[in-house]
Design a protein around this motif. Sequence first.
Motif, mmCIF file in Angstrom:
data_model
loop_
_atom_site.group_PDB
_atom_site.id
_atom_site.type_symbol
_atom_site.label_atom_id
_atom_site.label_comp_id
_atom_site.label_asym_id
_atom_site.label_seq_id
_atom_site.Cartn_x
_atom_site.Cartn_y
_atom_site.Cartn_z
ATOM 1 N N GLU A 248 -5.391 1.925 -1.339
ATOM 2 C CA GLU A 248 -4.610 0.954 -0.565
ATOM 3 C C GLU A 248 -5.491 -0.200 -0.082
ATOM 4 O OE1 GLU A 248 -2.754 0.727 3.894
ATOM 5 O OE2 GLU A 248 -2.572 2.643 2.840
ATOM 6 N N LEU A 249 -6.669 0.118 0.414
ATOM 7 C CA LEU A 249 -7.556 -0.914 0.943
ATOM 8 C C LEU A 249 -8.115 -1.802 -0.160
ATOM 9 C CD1 LEU A 249 -9.496 1.104 3.686
ATOM 10 C CD2 LEU A 249 -7.535 -0.411 3.964
ATOM 11 N N ARG A 250 -8.417 -1.230 -1.311
ATOM 12 C CA ARG A 250 -8.919 -2.039 -2.427
ATOM 13 C C ARG A 250 -7.858 -3.041 -2.874
ATOM 14 N NH1 ARG A 250 -10.392 3.233 -4.672
ATOM 15 N NH2 ARG A 250 -12.567 3.708 -4.121
ATOM 16 N N THR A 251 -6.592 -2.605 -2.860
ATOM 17 C CA THR A 251 -5.500 -3.503 -3.255
ATOM 18 C C THR A 251 -5.277 -4.599 -2.221
ATOM 19 O OG1 THR A 251 -4.379 -1.718 -4.459
ATOM 20 C CG2 THR A 251 -3.040 -3.617 -3.823
ATOM 21 N N ALA A 252 -5.303 -4.219 -0.964
ATOM 22 C CA ALA A 252 -5.048 -5.188 0.107
ATOM 23 C C ALA A 252 -6.196 -6.168 0.290
ATOM 24 C CB ALA A 252 -4.784 -4.441 1.417
#
Length: 250
Positions: free
Chosen positions: A47-51
Motif C-alpha cells: 500500500e505504501l509503495r503504491t501511495a
Amino acid sequence: MVLRKNILVTGASSGLGEGMARQFAARGRNLALCARRTERLDELAAELRTAYPGIRVVTRALDVNDHDRVVTVFDEFRAELGGLDRVVVNAGIGKGQPVGKGRFDANRQTMETNFVAAAAQIEAAAAIFREQRGGHLAVVSSFSALRGLPKNVTAYAASKAGISSFVDGTRLELRGSGITVTELRPGYVRTEMTGRAGNTLLMTSAEKGAHALVKTIEAEPKRAYVPAWPWVPLTVVMRLIPGRFLRMFV
C-alpha cells in the motif's frame, strides 16, 4: 536538524507501528518494517509503495524475543537500504494479569517482550549507529512507566519502567557519540492492545496518536509524553495521587 531518511520500525504490522510507518512514508522516508505477522506487514508495504512511489519499503519477519534474529534483521535492513538513520523500538505487548492469579506466564511474556526484547533491539541499533558514527534511537515506553500500577497493568508498568531506565542509561553511555536517544511515553492511544480499556475521555485515536508520535520523534527530544495534552499535566497527578486511587488509571 539532521534528515533521517532510512527509518526502521519494529512491530509495524498494526497499532502504533503501522500508524507511524504511514506517517513516515507520507514524509518521504524509506522504511524498514518488521513484525511477526508478515501478511499484514506485506499488505502495508504494498500500500505504501503504491501511495508513495518515491520511497523504498522493505520488510522482514521478526519475533523480537528471538534476540539473535533481531541483530540479523537489523543488519540486513542496514545493508539493503545502505544505512539506517533512525530505529524506532516499538514492538510490545500488554498481556499482563493480576499478580497471584496463576498467570505468571502472561506477566513473564509481557516483561520479556517489553523489557528484555526491547533491550535487545536497543543493543542492535546502538551497535549499528556506533559503526556509522551517528543515528537516532527512539524507544516507545509508556505513561505507565511513572509508577507501579495494579490489576492487569502491574507487569506492563514494571516492564515500561525498566525500559525507560535502560534508555536513560543508554543515552548516558552514548553521549558524545553522535547518537541521539529519545524516550516516548504515550498515553492511551486506541490500538488492538488498548481496545479492551473501553471508551474513555483520555483515549486518543490511533491516527492522532501516530501523528503525535512521529511529530515528536522528528523533533528528537530526550523524553516526551505523547500527546502532550492531557498527559503532561497528568504526570503531576500520577506522581502525587495516593496509591488507593490508582485503579482509576487502569
